[in-house]
Design a protein around this motif. Structure first.
Motif, mmCIF file in Angstrom:
data_model
loop_
_atom_site.group_PDB
_atom_site.id
_atom_site.type_symbol
_atom_site.label_atom_id
_atom_site.label_comp_id
_atom_site.label_asym_id
_atom_site.label_seq_id
_atom_site.Cartn_x
_atom_site.Cartn_y
_atom_site.Cartn_z
ATOM 1 N N VAL A 1 31.789 25.263 27.922
ATOM 2 C CA VAL A 1 32.308 24.428 26.831
ATOM 3 C C VAL A 1 32.912 23.137 27.369
ATOM 4 O O VAL A 1 32.455 22.028 27.071
ATOM 5 C CB VAL A 1 33.344 25.199 25.986
ATOM 6 C CG1 VAL A 1 33.890 24.301 24.864
ATOM 7 C CG2 VAL A 1 32.732 26.461 25.403
ATOM 8 N N CYS A 2 33.974 23.252 28.204
ATOM 9 C CA CYS A 2 34.669 22.057 28.696
ATOM 10 C C CYS A 2 34.196 21.618 30.077
ATOM 11 O O CYS A 2 34.625 20.586 30.577
ATOM 12 C CB CYS A 2 36.182 22.285 28.710
ATOM 13 S SG CYS A 2 36.725 23.502 29.935
ATOM 14 N N LYS A 3 33.380 22.411 30.715
ATOM 15 C CA LYS A 3 32.792 22.115 32.020
ATOM 16 C C LYS A 3 33.809 22.161 33.171
ATOM 17 O O LYS A 3 33.494 21.779 34.301
ATOM 18 C CB LYS A 3 32.096 20.744 32.035
ATOM 19 C CG LYS A 3 31.083 20.549 30.910
ATOM 20 C CD LYS A 3 30.014 21.624 30.919
ATOM 21 C CE LYS A 3 29.018 21.420 29.785
ATOM 22 N NZ LYS A 3 27.998 22.502 29.736
ATOM 23 N N MET A 4 35.017 22.619 32.936
ATOM 24 C CA MET A 4 35.996 22.761 34.013
ATOM 25 C C MET A 4 35.643 23.965 34.871
ATOM 26 O O MET A 4 35.018 24.927 34.406
ATOM 27 C CB MET A 4 37.411 22.938 33.435
ATOM 28 C CG MET A 4 37.962 21.698 32.741
ATOM 29 S SD MET A 4 39.659 21.930 32.147
ATOM 30 C CE MET A 4 40.523 22.105 33.727
ATOM 31 N N ASP A 5 36.035 23.874 36.159
ATOM 32 C CA ASP A 5 35.770 24.986 37.055
ATOM 33 C C ASP A 5 36.523 26.232 36.607
ATOM 34 O O ASP A 5 37.709 26.163 36.227
ATOM 35 C CB ASP A 5 36.189 24.641 38.484
ATOM 36 C CG ASP A 5 35.269 23.598 39.111
ATOM 37 O OD1 ASP A 5 34.145 23.423 38.594
ATOM 38 O OD2 ASP A 5 35.679 22.965 40.106
ATOM 39 N N LEU A 6 35.846 27.362 36.651
ATOM 40 C CA LEU A 6 36.502 28.635 36.332
ATOM 41 C C LEU A 6 37.522 28.953 37.417
ATOM 42 O O LEU A 6 37.324 28.641 38.590
ATOM 43 C CB LEU A 6 35.472 29.753 36.235
ATOM 44 C CG LEU A 6 34.362 29.579 35.182
ATOM 45 C CD1 LEU A 6 33.380 30.742 35.270
ATOM 46 C CD2 LEU A 6 34.951 29.484 33.781
ATOM 47 N N GLU A 7 38.593 29.616 37.049
ATOM 48 C CA GLU A 7 39.643 29.977 37.990
ATOM 49 C C GLU A 7 39.743 31.489 38.115
ATOM 50 O O GLU A 7 39.480 32.226 37.164
ATOM 51 C CB GLU A 7 40.993 29.412 37.522
ATOM 52 C CG GLU A 7 41.077 27.897 37.545
ATOM 53 C CD GLU A 7 42.446 27.392 37.143
ATOM 54 O OE1 GLU A 7 43.275 28.221 36.674
ATOM 55 O OE2 GLU A 7 42.702 26.180 37.289
ATOM 56 N N VAL A 8 40.145 31.928 39.320
ATOM 57 C CA VAL A 8 40.353 33.364 39.548
ATOM 58 C C VAL A 8 41.616 33.780 38.806
ATOM 59 O O VAL A 8 42.679 33.170 38.959
ATOM 60 C CB VAL A 8 40.506 33.669 41.049
ATOM 61 C CG1 VAL A 8 40.820 35.150 41.243
ATOM 62 C CG2 VAL A 8 39.242 33.299 41.802
ATOM 63 N N ILE A 9 41.492 34.808 37.962
ATOM 64 C CA ILE A 9 42.673 35.274 37.232
ATOM 65 C C ILE A 9 43.148 36.639 37.691
ATOM 66 O O ILE A 9 44.278 37.029 37.455
ATOM 67 C CB ILE A 9 42.402 35.318 35.711
ATOM 68 C CG1 ILE A 9 41.248 36.286 35.392
ATOM 69 C CG2 ILE A 9 42.119 33.930 35.179
ATOM 70 C CD1 ILE A 9 41.106 36.559 33.897
ATOM 71 N N SER A 10 42.281 37.383 38.361
ATOM 72 C CA SER A 10 42.700 38.694 38.869
ATOM 73 C C SER A 10 41.684 39.185 39.874
ATOM 74 O O SER A 10 40.596 38.632 40.019
ATOM 75 C CB SER A 10 42.840 39.719 37.734
ATOM 76 O OG SER A 10 41.572 40.004 37.164
ATOM 77 N N GLN A 11 42.053 40.217 40.592
ATOM 78 C CA GLN A 11 41.153 40.874 41.527
ATOM 79 C C GLN A 11 41.120 42.353 41.198
ATOM 80 O O GLN A 11 42.162 42.987 41.028
ATOM 81 C CB GLN A 11 41.609 40.683 42.975
ATOM 82 C CG GLN A 11 41.456 39.241 43.469
ATOM 83 C CD GLN A 11 41.829 39.121 44.924
ATOM 84 O OE1 GLN A 11 42.688 39.829 45.420
ATOM 85 N NE2 GLN A 11 41.166 38.223 45.616
ATOM 86 N N ALA A 12 39.934 42.867 41.069
ATOM 87 C CA ALA A 12 39.787 44.293 40.767
ATOM 88 C C ALA A 12 39.248 45.017 41.981
ATOM 89 O O ALA A 12 38.308 44.562 42.621
ATOM 90 C CB ALA A 12 38.832 44.479 39.579
ATOM 91 N N SER A 13 39.836 46.129 42.301
ATOM 92 C CA SER A 13 39.405 46.907 43.455
ATOM 93 C C SER A 13 38.612 48.116 42.992
ATOM 94 O O SER A 13 38.986 48.787 42.033
ATOM 95 C CB SER A 13 40.609 47.394 44.270
ATOM 96 O OG SER A 13 41.324 46.306 44.778
ATOM 97 N N LYS A 14 37.507 48.342 43.677
ATOM 98 C CA LYS A 14 36.769 49.574 43.406
ATOM 99 C C LYS A 14 36.633 50.335 44.703
ATOM 100 O O LYS A 14 36.336 49.774 45.752
ATOM 101 C CB LYS A 14 35.402 49.281 42.790
ATOM 102 C CG LYS A 14 34.505 48.367 43.599
ATOM 103 C CD LYS A 14 33.193 48.131 42.867
ATOM 104 C CE LYS A 14 32.266 47.221 43.673
ATOM 105 N NZ LYS A 14 30.984 47.014 42.991
ATOM 106 N N THR A 15 36.864 51.618 44.650
ATOM 107 C CA THR A 15 36.923 52.437 45.855
ATOM 108 C C THR A 15 35.659 53.253 46.033
ATOM 109 O O THR A 15 35.169 53.881 45.099
ATOM 110 C CB THR A 15 38.132 53.391 45.791
ATOM 111 O OG1 THR A 15 39.313 52.612 45.671
ATOM 112 C CG2 THR A 15 38.206 54.247 47.041
#
Length: 237
Positions: free
Chosen positions: A54-68
């Protein structure tokens, strides 16, 4: 080593490699979650970096999910993904996955060989002799025949006895022509039949951890095996 890993991935039809860090609790992969900083699409998130449509701004990391990856699971690079069936020198049918849980030291030979294979056998015996006795129970030394037509379970059994390799830590495997070729490709091991009883082949000893992941390869005959021994000790509990 990188080339061999790429071959493993291609063989198992995996699109991309993922590195896994192992500890006593298992292996963890960290997956990042991305979102538009302006939240143009509300709470919508993405699994890969990029820009907001939509706005063409770079996406930002909002969280990290861990999978085991649990201790009893195997990774995409494991040889235990191979489904081919093999026969041991005791004429027992197994899958490679049946060897899970032990460090594997594997080599491909054929019993009628009079040149390189006796030296490969000697190299395997040299490795075994240099390992602490209390570690042997957690290690399987596996000799895979590249001549399945000649090397029947009975012949492999006789060869094991003749070479004093009939203790529990030693195992000999007979496959089919296709399963042998498949496994050789996994190891980047090349062989070619040059007569009904003679083959030219690579001289490689491979070390796998208990999950069937390739950790080290020793190439050549009669070479210094210090790195091989160190790798075996490192991956064996």
């Amino acid at each position: 080593m990188k080339t061999l890993k790429y071959m493993l991935v291609a063989l198992f039809t995996v699109v991309a490699l993922q590195s896994c860090n192992s500890d006593k609790k298992g292996n963890q992969d960290i997956a990042e979650v991305y979102q538009c900083p302006m939240q143009c699409e509300g709470d919508k998130t993405y699994d890969e970096p990029g820009s907001c449509p939509v706005c063409k701004m770079d996406l930002e990391v909002i969280s990290q999910a861990s999978k085991t990856l649990a201790d009893d699971e195997i990774s995409e690079e494991s040889i235990f993904n191979l489904t081919s069936k093999w026969r041991t020198e005791e004429n027992k049918e197994i899958l490679l996955a049946d060897l899970k849980g032990k460090t594997l030291v594997m080599v491909m030979i054929y019993t009628s060989c009079k040149a390189a294979c006796p030296r490969l056998v000697a190299d395997m015996r040299s490795i075994e002799a240099k390992l602490p006795k209390d570690k042997i129970k957690d290690i399987q030394f596996v000799m895979v025949s590249i001549d399945p037509e000649t090397d029947t379970p009975e012949r492999l059994k006789a060869f094991a006895i003749e070479n004093f390799m009939d203790d529990e830590q030693w195992m000999f495997l007979q496959g089919t022509e296709s399963s042998v070729r498949e496994f050789a490709n996994v190891l980047s091991m090349k062989y070619k039949e040059i007569s009904p009883i003679d083959f030219s082949h690579s001289n490689i000893i491979s070390v796998f951890n208990a999950k069937g992941e390739l950790m080290h390869q020793q190439e050549g005959l009669g070479v210094d095996n210090k790195e091989t021994i160190a790798t075996i000790l490192e991956v064996t509990p």
